[in-house]
Design a protein around this motif. Structure first.
Motif, mmCIF file in Angstrom:
data_model
loop_
_atom_site.group_PDB
_atom_site.id
_atom_site.type_symbol
_atom_site.label_atom_id
_atom_site.label_comp_id
_atom_site.label_asym_id
_atom_site.label_seq_id
_atom_site.Cartn_x
_atom_site.Cartn_y
_atom_site.Cartn_z
ATOM 1 N N PRO A 46 47.564 29.353 76.526
ATOM 2 C CA PRO A 46 46.782 28.394 77.502
ATOM 3 C C PRO A 46 45.494 28.935 77.712
ATOM 4 C CG PRO A 46 48.657 29.763 78.473
ATOM 5 C CD PRO A 46 48.823 30.079 77.073
ATOM 6 N N GLU A 47 45.046 30.169 77.654
ATOM 7 C CA GLU A 47 43.705 30.592 77.850
ATOM 8 C C GLU A 47 42.763 29.775 77.090
ATOM 9 O OE1 GLU A 47 45.408 33.861 75.162
ATOM 10 O OE2 GLU A 47 46.047 32.365 76.248
ATOM 11 N N THR A 48 43.097 29.135 75.958
ATOM 12 C CA THR A 48 42.156 28.458 75.115
ATOM 13 C C THR A 48 42.014 27.008 75.567
ATOM 14 O OG1 THR A 48 43.683 27.576 73.530
ATOM 15 C CG2 THR A 48 42.818 30.033 73.521
ATOM 16 N N HIS A 49 42.667 26.604 76.309
ATOM 17 C CA HIS A 49 42.982 24.995 76.574
ATOM 18 C C HIS A 49 41.659 24.337 77.040
ATOM 19 C CE1 HIS A 49 47.733 25.048 76.553
ATOM 20 N NE2 HIS A 49 47.241 25.295 75.638
ATOM 21 N N HIS A 50 41.057 24.960 78.336
ATOM 22 C CA HIS A 50 39.851 24.560 78.907
ATOM 23 C C HIS A 50 39.882 23.106 79.339
ATOM 24 C CE1 HIS A 50 37.724 28.329 78.331
ATOM 25 N NE2 HIS A 50 38.004 28.418 77.124
ATOM 26 N N GLN A 51 38.963 22.300 78.944
ATOM 27 C CA GLN A 51 39.169 20.731 79.327
ATOM 28 C C GLN A 51 39.690 19.880 78.316
ATOM 29 O OE1 GLN A 51 36.040 22.811 79.547
ATOM 30 N NE2 GLN A 51 36.689 23.110 81.666
ATOM 31 N N TRP A 52 39.734 20.288 77.117
ATOM 32 C CA TRP A 52 40.304 19.425 76.008
ATOM 33 C C TRP A 52 41.143 20.234 75.256
ATOM 34 C CZ3 TRP A 52 39.861 13.911 75.541
ATOM 35 C CH2 TRP A 52 38.889 13.562 76.289
ATOM 36 N N ILE A 53 42.199 19.635 74.781
ATOM 37 C CA ILE A 53 42.876 20.294 73.298
ATOM 38 C C ILE A 53 42.878 19.474 72.295
ATOM 39 C CG2 ILE A 53 44.301 21.797 74.772
ATOM 40 C CD1 ILE A 53 46.751 19.958 74.683
ATOM 41 N N ARG A 54 43.366 19.880 71.181
ATOM 42 C CA ARG A 54 43.237 19.024 69.914
ATOM 43 C C ARG A 54 44.420 18.714 69.146
ATOM 44 N NH1 ARG A 54 38.491 21.627 69.219
ATOM 45 N NH2 ARG A 54 39.239 22.174 67.010
ATOM 46 N N PRO A 55 45.738 18.581 69.762
ATOM 47 C CA PRO A 55 46.909 18.841 68.988
ATOM 48 C C PRO A 55 46.954 17.924 67.794
ATOM 49 C CG PRO A 55 47.080 17.527 70.843
ATOM 50 C CD PRO A 55 45.883 18.046 71.107
#
Length: 358
Positions: free
Chosen positions: A200-209
């Motif tokens: 979750p520390e990488t999620h920031h404003q957007w994720i790209r699953p």
């Protein structure tokens, strides 16, 4: 009647997977990655099941245009950016968001007389060494982009080369990104499938699953995603079309790479490498037949493969066979064949009929 092989796409499973992943990053927006024709599932078949997404991410202009002309209003991100300067007219016309990863693209944007600014994702090379500017150049590129009239909103974008290998392979590249971008006030988009699930520390404003949307594992191991209740979207199935009673000591298939040691009952399945099944899958690759796990024997042919039915007495001609799907995760087949689920999903060929269920 057509040949019995079929790929079934479950759009309810796809929508479920998107909801599951979205819940893992409640503060972030989601790019649903639909590149490679929605990972082989068929973009036209799948995009509506992803309608709750915040945006779609892909590579080809043709796929972007398909979505726009189908009425998709969400942002559409071109993950590899543009390929020629004159592509910018199309990007502006269809209101696409574009990755920028090279100096020549900066020059093209500087020369382009945009009527409406283009949203840009500034790609940072954080150890993948494919696309992107090195971290030490990010501030300079950012400042250049901010001066260009053709450029609108800017988002910082990167990728994790080894996010599927554990937290030790996230900490250092994430720290490097944070140091390189500390003074930049911009949204971040760093998390791929693995990072979206576990970090979750990488999620920031957007994720790209990406592959996780389709119910496959970014690690290549199906057990790793079991806690998330992600459901397989594609089932590849066929039927037994013949049965051979083979004595001990007989060879099976091309090259006789499998020889029986006892009398065996061999089923012939209408599926081969011309359908997208991996030719290099060895004897012993699992197949689900008549409610039971069986094993392949011999070399996969262009149109057929063989399976040992000796311990599956209920199987007969016409019995349904699952090559991968709910009973056999695609990652399990990929592991047996020495590849990854991504490859199998994107390799199903045009001669296989697709059916959509919900």
């Amino acid at each position: 009647m057509s040949r019995p092989i079929r790929a079934t796409i479950n759009t309810t499973a796809l929508s479920h997977n998107l909801r599951t992943i979205t819940a893992l990053a409640p503060a972030a927006k989601v790019w649903s990655v639909v590149k490679a024709n929605a990972y082989g599932h068929g973009l036209a078949r799948c995009y509506q099941a992803l309608a709750s997404t915040d945006g779609y991410a892909l590579l080809n202009y043709e796929e972007a245009i398909l979505l726009r002309e189908a009425g998709v209003a969400q942002p559409i991100l071109l993950l590899e950016g543009f390929f020629k300067p004159n592509d910018l007219a199309l990007i502006e016309a269809y209101q696409l968001t574009v990755a920028v990863h090279s100096d020549w693209q900066l020059r093209a944007l500087a020369d382009y007389p945009a009527k409406k600014p283009i949203a840009v994702y500034l790609k940072i090379n954080n150890g993948m060494n494919r696309l992107g500017f090195s971290p030490d150049k990010v501030r300079t590129v950012w400042q250049t982009l901010k001066t260009l009239p053709a450029v609108g909103d800017i988002t910082l974008m990167s990728h994790f080369a080894r996010a599927d290998e554990g937290p030790a392979f996230i900490r250092e590249p994430l720290q490097r990104l944070e140091q390189a971008t500390a003074t930049l006030q911009a949204p971040r988009c760093y998390a791929n499938s693995a990072a979206s699930l576990w970090y979750p520390e990488t999620h920031h404003q957007w994720i790209r699953p990406g592959v996780v949307l389709y119910g496959a594992s970014p690690t290549g191991c199906a057990i790793d995603i079991e806690p998330f209740d992600l459901r397989p979207v594609m089932t590849l199935s066929s039927e037994i079309i013949a049965i051979q009673q083979v004595a001990a000591g007989e060879g099976i298939g091309y090259g006789h790479r499998y020889t029986t040691t006892t009398a065996q009952r061999i089923g012939i399945i209408a599926c081969g490498y011309a359908d997208g099944y991996p030719r290099h899958a060895p004897s012993g690759t699992p197949v689900w037949v008549a409610g039971k796990r069986c094993k392949t024997v011999g070399t996969v042919s262009m149109d057929m493969l063989m399976v040992d039915l000796t311990d599956c007495p209920d199987a007969t001609i016409g019995s349904v066979v699952e090559l991968w799907g709910a009973q056999l995760p695609v990652d399990t087949i990929a592991q047996a064949a020495g590849t990854v689920g991504y490859e199998l999903l994107t390799s199903v060929t045009q001669r296989v009929p697709f059916t959509v269920i919900s």
